[in-house]
Design a protein around this motif. Structure first.
Motif, short mmCIF file in Angstrom:
data_model
loop_
_atom_site.label_atom_id
_atom_site.label_comp_id
_atom_site.label_asym_id
_atom_site.label_seq_id
_atom_site.Cartn_x
_atom_site.Cartn_y
_atom_site.Cartn_z
N ILE A 219 -10.98 -51.80 -44.98
CA ILE A 219 -9.80 -51.16 -44.37
C ILE A 219 -10.27 -50.10 -43.38
O ILE A 219 -11.04 -49.21 -43.73
CB ILE A 219 -8.92 -50.48 -45.45
N ILE A 220 -9.80 -50.21 -42.17
CA ILE A 220 -10.20 -49.28 -41.12
C ILE A 220 -8.97 -48.57 -40.57
O ILE A 220 -7.96 -49.21 -40.27
CB ILE A 220 -10.93 -50.03 -39.99
N ALA A 221 -9.05 -47.26 -40.45
CA ALA A 221 -7.91 -46.48 -39.94
C ALA A 221 -8.05 -46.31 -38.43
O ALA A 221 -9.14 -46.10 -37.90
CB ALA A 221 -7.86 -45.12 -40.62
N THR A 222 -6.91 -46.39 -37.74
CA THR A 222 -6.93 -46.17 -36.28
C THR A 222 -5.59 -45.62 -35.82
O THR A 222 -4.56 -45.85 -36.45
CB THR A 222 -7.25 -47.47 -35.51
N THR A 223 -5.64 -44.87 -34.72
CA THR A 223 -4.38 -44.44 -34.10
C THR A 223 -4.12 -45.26 -32.85
O THR A 223 -3.08 -45.12 -32.22
CB THR A 223 -4.46 -42.94 -33.70
N ARG A 224 -5.09 -46.06 -32.44
CA ARG A 224 -4.95 -46.83 -31.21
C ARG A 224 -5.13 -48.33 -31.47
O ARG A 224 -6.09 -48.95 -30.98
CB ARG A 224 -6.03 -46.39 -30.20
N PRO A 225 -4.24 -48.96 -32.23
CA PRO A 225 -4.43 -50.39 -32.55
C PRO A 225 -4.44 -51.29 -31.31
O PRO A 225 -5.06 -52.36 -31.34
CB PRO A 225 -3.24 -50.71 -33.47
N GLU A 226 -3.82 -50.84 -30.24
CA GLU A 226 -3.77 -51.69 -29.05
C GLU A 226 -5.14 -51.90 -28.43
O GLU A 226 -5.33 -52.78 -27.60
CB GLU A 226 -2.80 -51.12 -28.01
N LEU A 227 -6.10 -51.08 -28.85
CA LEU A 227 -7.44 -51.22 -28.29
C LEU A 227 -8.33 -52.16 -29.12
O LEU A 227 -9.52 -52.31 -28.83
CB LEU A 227 -8.12 -49.85 -28.19
N LEU A 228 -7.72 -52.78 -30.12
CA LEU A 228 -8.47 -53.66 -31.02
C LEU A 228 -9.30 -54.70 -30.26
O LEU A 228 -10.41 -55.04 -30.66
CB LEU A 228 -7.48 -54.37 -31.97
N CYS A 229 -8.75 -55.18 -29.15
CA CYS A 229 -9.45 -56.20 -28.39
C CYS A 229 -10.73 -55.69 -27.72
O CYS A 229 -11.55 -56.46 -27.26
CB CYS A 229 -8.53 -56.79 -27.33
N THR A 230 -10.89 -54.36 -27.70
CA THR A 230 -12.07 -53.81 -27.02
C THR A 230 -13.11 -53.33 -28.01
O THR A 230 -14.06 -52.66 -27.63
CB THR A 230 -11.66 -52.61 -26.12
N ILE A 231 -12.92 -53.65 -29.26
CA ILE A 231 -13.81 -53.13 -30.31
C ILE A 231 -15.26 -53.51 -30.03
O ILE A 231 -15.56 -54.63 -29.62
CB ILE A 231 -13.33 -53.63 -31.69
N GLY A 232 -16.14 -52.54 -30.23
CA GLY A 232 -17.55 -52.80 -29.92
C GLY A 232 -18.43 -52.77 -31.16
O GLY A 232 -19.47 -53.41 -31.22
N MET A 233 -18.02 -52.00 -32.16
CA MET A 233 -18.85 -51.87 -33.35
C MET A 233 -18.02 -51.27 -34.47
O MET A 233 -17.06 -50.56 -34.22
CB MET A 233 -20.05 -50.96 -33.04
N VAL A 234 -18.44 -51.60 -35.70
CA VAL A 234 -17.85 -50.94 -36.86
C VAL A 234 -18.95 -50.12 -37.50
O VAL A 234 -20.06 -50.62 -37.68
CB VAL A 234 -17.27 -51.98 -37.85
N ILE A 235 -18.67 -48.85 -37.78
CA ILE A 235 -19.74 -48.00 -38.31
C ILE A 235 -19.32 -47.25 -39.56
O ILE A 235 -18.13 -47.00 -39.79
CB ILE A 235 -20.23 -46.98 -37.25
N PHE A 236 -20.32 -46.89 -40.36
CA PHE A 236 -20.09 -46.06 -41.55
C PHE A 236 -21.26 -45.09 -41.65
O PHE A 236 -22.31 -45.31 -41.03
CB PHE A 236 -19.97 -46.92 -42.81
N ASN A 237 -21.08 -44.04 -42.42
CA ASN A 237 -22.14 -43.03 -42.53
C ASN A 237 -23.33 -43.56 -43.33
O ASN A 237 -23.14 -44.20 -44.35
CB ASN A 237 -21.56 -41.78 -43.20
N PRO A 238 -24.57 -43.28 -42.85
CA PRO A 238 -25.78 -43.81 -43.51
C PRO A 238 -25.88 -43.44 -44.99
O PRO A 238 -26.47 -44.19 -45.77
CB PRO A 238 -26.92 -43.16 -42.73
#
Length: 808
Positions: A219-238
């Motif tokens: 589950i990923i939180a976002t305030t800008r769902p319209e940018l989903l098509c431009t997603i470049g990476m999914v990250i989490f803290n090491p």
RNA sequence: GGGCGAUUAACUCAGCGGCUAGAGUGCUUCCCUUACAAGGAAGAAGUCGGCGGUUCAAAUCCGUCAUCGCCUACCA
């Protein structure tokens, strides 16, 4: 005895007659032949399409005090008035007036509309300045030193273009296509300094992603769902154990089925959102940095009109905000939204001028190098003297936050044109020679341009040229105001060389990151100098309730209204006394401006009283102790005032002078000296009366001169009536060092305490203050003024002791 | 999240290590005294935001908390 000053109080009609006198011959012009050192003030040019409000008027009044004071201390003051007529504010006004978007009409037409706005723009501000007694060098437009200038004049614009040509050739300006702040409403790129932030309502959408390899949901939180098509990476803290097993796996973006890598990255915080985040191109400047650092290929899904493009698939053609709604709906339909949390805290970057939400779009623009000069800039900020010193920190903080170079080109119309042409055939750049004003969008490149040979392209021989259509950021214009007023373009080796750096930049705290920062940066890049010695930063005047004045709140106070109600002098005195604008905001209250008028009445009547007595031609051989005391009091105050004035502090000394006028001087000294000055019954020796008259005139003289910068009309009037001279042409008074060092037997406090005790004793007995008393015992230190005490209070028998005692 | 500032009399603000904490406005009482009634004289009014600390001495310096502003930041 008849006072020379007839009327019982100061009134603003007297201001008008002095204004008329000054209109006939303006005494504050800049004298180019003068040998005095030049003190230059780089005044902020107000926008002409809206008149200045009372807060701005206050700051100009204070600047005027600085100017008038420097004139009295022997400087040749350069204090020009400029008017800002460039840029978006003018275009916005034209759009509002015509109801049409300038970006949707031919350029000529757009410029005509701007000209119309400028023609109609009232000169209310200039009129207010005049009535407020502001001693600008000139009210006449012109190119001469100290004359009124306009930022859209060919003369000013040619200097702006000259600086561009210079910096381009020095390699300080380059062109690059990179993602930057873009305002869809204004259709132009903006610098960080023109972007504000506002908390706007929105939603956190918790969106379901699938992990390709394991099939699990994240589950990923976002305030800008319209940018989903431009997603470049999914990250989490090491160090986040919850997601560690996902390192190197692949996330599948919902709806678009786009596969992207999952990695650990320190910029993901464990306790924000769900602890795992998506990085899109581009929700904000941080995303831009992330893509650059991670060498990801950005997908730009937003057009420059603020609508989504083909990369956004089914969202194509929708505006960003509609796309957001549509995307949320679609995700919800497919049960991909786990949660939707409303938030009022969503920080949104908005355009400073149009208030539209900023998008991040790549466009080719010109940039001034600044990132590599951050250390230099901090050094410069430390070199300039800031008043108040704490204001320096605002600039240092801003320098710290600079992260990209300064984009200076804008895709608008009413501003200084970028002076370039291009060969249509081979794209060769044509740079015109310095010194002219160029409008490439409607002119051919001039002879003598770099890149031309015999009127043809030097490279390919074509004579088909395309004029540059972009214009400059208004700060690119404004940041050369000190160069302009010091005639850098006319006399770089003459007047400019001799009189730079500019003595003072007075300005508001809110434009430190723009006007001050850009001026110091650009003028240093051009001249190698830190362009200001002193910087005076003012805070704001708030409305009666403590709210910032703004057009949208409708709480703007027009200085004309204040002038009509009270006149300039009460306003000026109020501006000096009310608060310390260097340190803090303060409120504008009519009641309190009116209150300042009382001090004018007092000062006027003090002058009126003194005007009854002839001024002794020279200083009497011997002054009485009381007179020596008052002279050393006033000289001390004037001496301290000078030191404060030099630090741009008028607030503290003027408040002290006001108190001196009411208390020490009027209530106590004048009461004690009256009988001796009149000497109608001949109780005093002739020399003693002369001493009183001399002291009275000395104090009046000092008060007029020390207050001349603050109250130009009243002091001019009194001094003119009594001395037949212009107080503003006098030197700032120097103290009588001998008297200043001499120790009086008594202090002001001793004297006031004794007077008050006697007055109170009479009052307690129900006696009038004029009635005499039989005996009194005063502190011994007051013995030297026995005669004055006896005469004033009608004391028959005066004894001395350690304690004060009054018997009636 | 970080930084800066503010918090003193009913109101608006000074003071920023040292006498009983000041000013203006407002309030109370008295007074048309020949510079001034848009004035004069006298007066009431404050645990200087809370709590700790440093010091012979703290509105003033330090720490902390609270409230309100402003600036700044990659809060999904």
């Amino acid at each position: 005895m008849e006072p020379k000053i007839k009327s019982k109080r100061w009134n603003s009609e007297l201001e008008n007659s002095i204004s008329e006198e000054w209109k006939k011959s303006w005494p504050y012009g800049f004298d180019e032949k003068s040998k005095k050192p030049v003190y230059s003030i780089d005044t902020p040019p107000p926008y002409v399409n809206t008149p200045v409000h009372i807060g701005q008027a206050t700051t100009y009044v204070l600047m005027d005090m600085f100017a008038r004071f420097r004139r009295m201390t022997g400087s040749n003051v350069l204090f020009p008035l400029g008017l800002d007529r460039n840029g978006l504010p003018i275009e916005m006004a034209a759009e509002k007036k015509s109801g049409k978007k300038l970006t949707e009409m031919p350029r000529k037409e757009a410029i005509t509309l701007c000209h119309k706005i400028l023609e109609e723009s009232s000169l209310a501000s200039v009129d207010s300045f005049r009535k407020l007694g502001i001693s600008f060098n000139s009210w006449k437009k012109g190119k001469g030193i100290g004359e009124l200038y306009e930022t859209d004049s060919p003369d000013y614009r040619s200097l702006t273009q000259e600086t561009f040509i210079d910096m381009l050739k020095k390699g300080l300006i380059y062109e690059d296509a990179r993602v930057n702040n873009f305002c869809p409403g204004c259709q132009t790129t903006l610098a960080d300094a023109e972007v504000n932030y506002e908390n706007r309502a929105g939603f956190f959408y918790n969106v379901r992603f699938r992990v390709k390899e394991t099939g699990e949901d994240i589950i990923i939180a976002t305030t800008r769902p319209e940018l989903l098509c431009t997603i470049g990476m999914v990250i989490f803290n090491p160090s986040d154990k919850k997601y560690r097993h996902l390192e190197g796996k692949t996330a599948v973006a919902p709806l678009f089925e786009k596969e992207i890598p999952i990695k650990s990255h320190p910029s993901a915080e464990m306790d924000k959102g769900t602890g795992i985040m998506m990085v899109c191109s581009f929700g904000d400047l941080a995303d831009i940095r992330f893509f650059r650092e991670e060498k990801l290929e950005p997908v730009v899904a937003i057009n420059k009109d603020g609508t989504m493009n083909k990369h956004a698939g089914f969202l194509e053609g929708l505006t960003v905000s509609d796309a957001r709604k549509k995307m949320a709906e679609e995700l919800e339909k497919s049960d991909l939204i786990v949660e939707k949390i409303p938030t009022s805290e969503h920080r949104t970057p908005i355009c400073e001028r149009s208030k539209d939400a900023i998008e991040f779009i790549d466009m080719p623009e010109f940039y001034v190098k600044q990132v590599e000069f951050k250390a230099d800039m901090k050094k410069h900020a430390k070199k300039m003297k800031f008043f108040a010193p704490k204001s320096r920190q605002i600039m240092l903080d801003w320098i710290d936050s600079v992260s990209i170079d300064w984009p200076i080109s804008r895709r608008r119309f009413y501003a200084t044109e970028v002076p370039l042409w291009y060969c249509r055939k081979c794209e060769q750049k044509i740079v015109p020679p310095k010194g002219g004003y160029y409008q490439p969008w409607k002119e051919e490149p001039p002879k003598g341009s770099d890149g031309l040979k015999g009127g043809k392209c030097e490279k390919c021989g074509s004579s088909d040229f395309r004029g540059e259509e972009r214009v400059f950021d208004t700060w690119f214009d404004s940041s050369i105001s000190p160069l302009y007023i010091l005639k850098y373009h006319k006399e770089p080796k003459g007047f400019f060389e001799k009189n730079s750096p500019c003595s003072l930049r007075p300005q508001g705290k809110e434009i430190i990151r723009t006007w001050l920062y850009y001026t110091v940066l650009k003028d240093w890049l051009l001249t190698g100098k830190v362009i200001f010695d002193d910087v005076w930063i003012n805070y704001h005047i708030l409305d009666e309730k403590g709210k910032k004045m703004s057009k949208s709140l409708g709480n703007v106070i027009d200085p004309q209204k204040v002038l009509k109600m009270f006149g300039a002098e009460p306003f000026r005195l109020w501006a000096a006394i009310e608060g310390n604008l260097e340190k803090t905001d303060f409120r504008c209250s009519f009641e309190r401006i009116q209150g300042a008028g009382k001090t004018l009445t007092k000062l006027w009547n003090v002058s009126r009283f003194i005007s009854m007595f002839p001024q002794p031609k020279s200083r009497p051989g011997k002054l009485t102790p009381l007179d020596e005391w008052i002279i050393s009091e006033v000289d001390g105050i004037v001496n301290d005032a000078k030191k404060s004035y030099e630090r741009y502090d008028f607030h503290n000394p003027v408040a002290r002078i006001k108190n001196f006028i009411w208390e020490t001087f009027a209530s106590h000294y004048m009461e004690l000296v009256k009988q001796r000055a009149y000497n109608e019954e001949g109780k005093f020796a002739k020399e003693e009366a002369e001493s009183a008259r001399y002291a009275l005139h000395h104090v009046l003289d000092r008060l007029m001169r020390v207050l001349a910068p603050v109250l130009p009309f009243l002091t001019h009037s009194v001094y003119g009536d009594l001395r037949r001279k212009d107080v503003h042409a006098e030197a700032f008074p120097e103290p009588d060092e001998k008297l200043l060092k001499k120790k009086c037997d008594f202090s002001a406090e001793d004297l006031m305490t004794a007077n008050s005790a006697i007055w109170k004793a009479k009052k307690d007995k129900g006696l009038s203050l004029r009635e005499g008393i039989n005996s009194a015992k005063l502190p011994k230190k007051l013995k030297s003024i026995e005669k004055d005490m006896k005469a004033t209070h009608g004391i028959k028998e005066l004894k001395y002791g350690s304690k004060l005692a009054i018997k009636i």
